[in-house]
Design an enzyme around this catalytic site. Structure first.
Site, mmCIF file in Angstrom:
data_model
loop_
_atom_site.group_PDB
_atom_site.id
_atom_site.type_symbol
_atom_site.label_atom_id
_atom_site.label_comp_id
_atom_site.label_asym_id
_atom_site.label_seq_id
_atom_site.Cartn_x
_atom_site.Cartn_y
_atom_site.Cartn_z
ATOM 1 N N HIS A 84 30.038 46.667 -0.570
ATOM 2 C CA HIS A 84 30.907 46.449 -1.728
ATOM 3 C C HIS A 84 32.292 45.997 -1.263
ATOM 4 O O HIS A 84 32.818 44.983 -1.723
ATOM 5 C CB HIS A 84 31.011 47.733 -2.556
ATOM 6 C CG HIS A 84 32.000 47.632 -3.660
ATOM 7 N ND1 HIS A 84 31.675 47.172 -4.915
ATOM 8 C CD2 HIS A 84 33.324 47.917 -3.701
ATOM 9 C CE1 HIS A 84 32.755 47.170 -5.679
ATOM 10 N NE2 HIS A 84 33.772 47.625 -4.952
ATOM 11 N N GLU A 85 32.886 46.743 -0.357
ATOM 12 C CA GLU A 85 34.222 46.401 0.138
ATOM 13 C C GLU A 85 34.196 45.097 0.931
ATOM 14 O O GLU A 85 35.114 44.281 0.833
ATOM 15 C CB GLU A 85 34.795 47.540 0.986
ATOM 16 C CG GLU A 85 34.992 48.838 0.237
ATOM 17 C CD GLU A 85 35.909 48.721 -0.977
ATOM 18 O OE1 GLU A 85 36.823 47.867 -0.984
ATOM 19 O OE2 GLU A 85 35.720 49.501 -1.929
ATOM 20 N N HIS A 129 34.609 42.182 -1.225
ATOM 21 C CA HIS A 129 36.009 41.894 -1.557
ATOM 22 C C HIS A 129 36.681 41.099 -0.437
ATOM 23 O O HIS A 129 37.483 40.197 -0.692
ATOM 24 C CB HIS A 129 36.791 43.190 -1.786
ATOM 25 C CG HIS A 129 36.432 43.917 -3.036
ATOM 26 N ND1 HIS A 129 36.508 43.348 -4.289
ATOM 27 C CD2 HIS A 129 36.023 45.191 -3.232
ATOM 28 C CE1 HIS A 129 36.148 44.229 -5.195
ATOM 29 N NE2 HIS A 129 35.844 45.363 -4.585
ATOM 30 N N HIS A 134 35.469 37.541 -0.670
ATOM 31 C CA HIS A 134 36.102 36.911 -1.829
ATOM 32 C C HIS A 134 37.526 36.500 -1.470
ATOM 33 O O HIS A 134 37.970 35.396 -1.774
ATOM 34 C CB HIS A 134 36.084 37.884 -3.007
ATOM 35 C CG HIS A 134 36.598 37.309 -4.278
ATOM 36 N ND1 HIS A 134 37.062 38.098 -5.290
ATOM 37 C CD2 HIS A 134 36.751 36.036 -4.703
ATOM 38 C CE1 HIS A 134 37.464 37.338 -6.290
ATOM 39 N NE2 HIS A 134 37.286 36.081 -5.957
#
Length: 99
Positions: free
Chosen positions: A69-70, A73, A76
């Protein structure tokens, strides 16, 4: 260059108790399209480390989910188009950012 990232994976005194990412440097592009600054991000987690006797750590499913999940980021942030604060980092649907 696409960008750089740092990983700070294991707990220590004075560190956050949760996972987080930080955009340390944002992409800066000159008017002629030349990249002047490469983005740099940092991901902090508190994943289990190896034991003192050298036995490797085993990640729980929740740890693996948190890591990816991190890391999403981070990707992204490094792949976002735009210049400095005009990047598309926060300009996407919430479901994409926190899926």
């Amino acid at each position: 260059r696409m960008g750089h990232f740092y990983l700070d994976m294991h707990p220590r005194d004075g560190k956050y108790n949760h996972a987080a990412i930080f955009h340390l440097l944002k992409r800066v592009i000159a008017a002629d399209g030349t990249q002047l600054q490469t983005p740099v991000d940092c991901m902090l987690c508190n994943l289990p480390g190896p034991s003192p006797d050298g036995t490797p750590a085993c990640l729980r499913h929740d740890d693996v989910v948190t890591f990816f999940h991190e890391f999403g980021h981070i990707m992204h942030g490094l792949c976002a188009e735009g210049h400095a604060n005009q990047t598309r980092l926060a300009k996407c649907p919430r479901d994409f950012v926190e899926a």
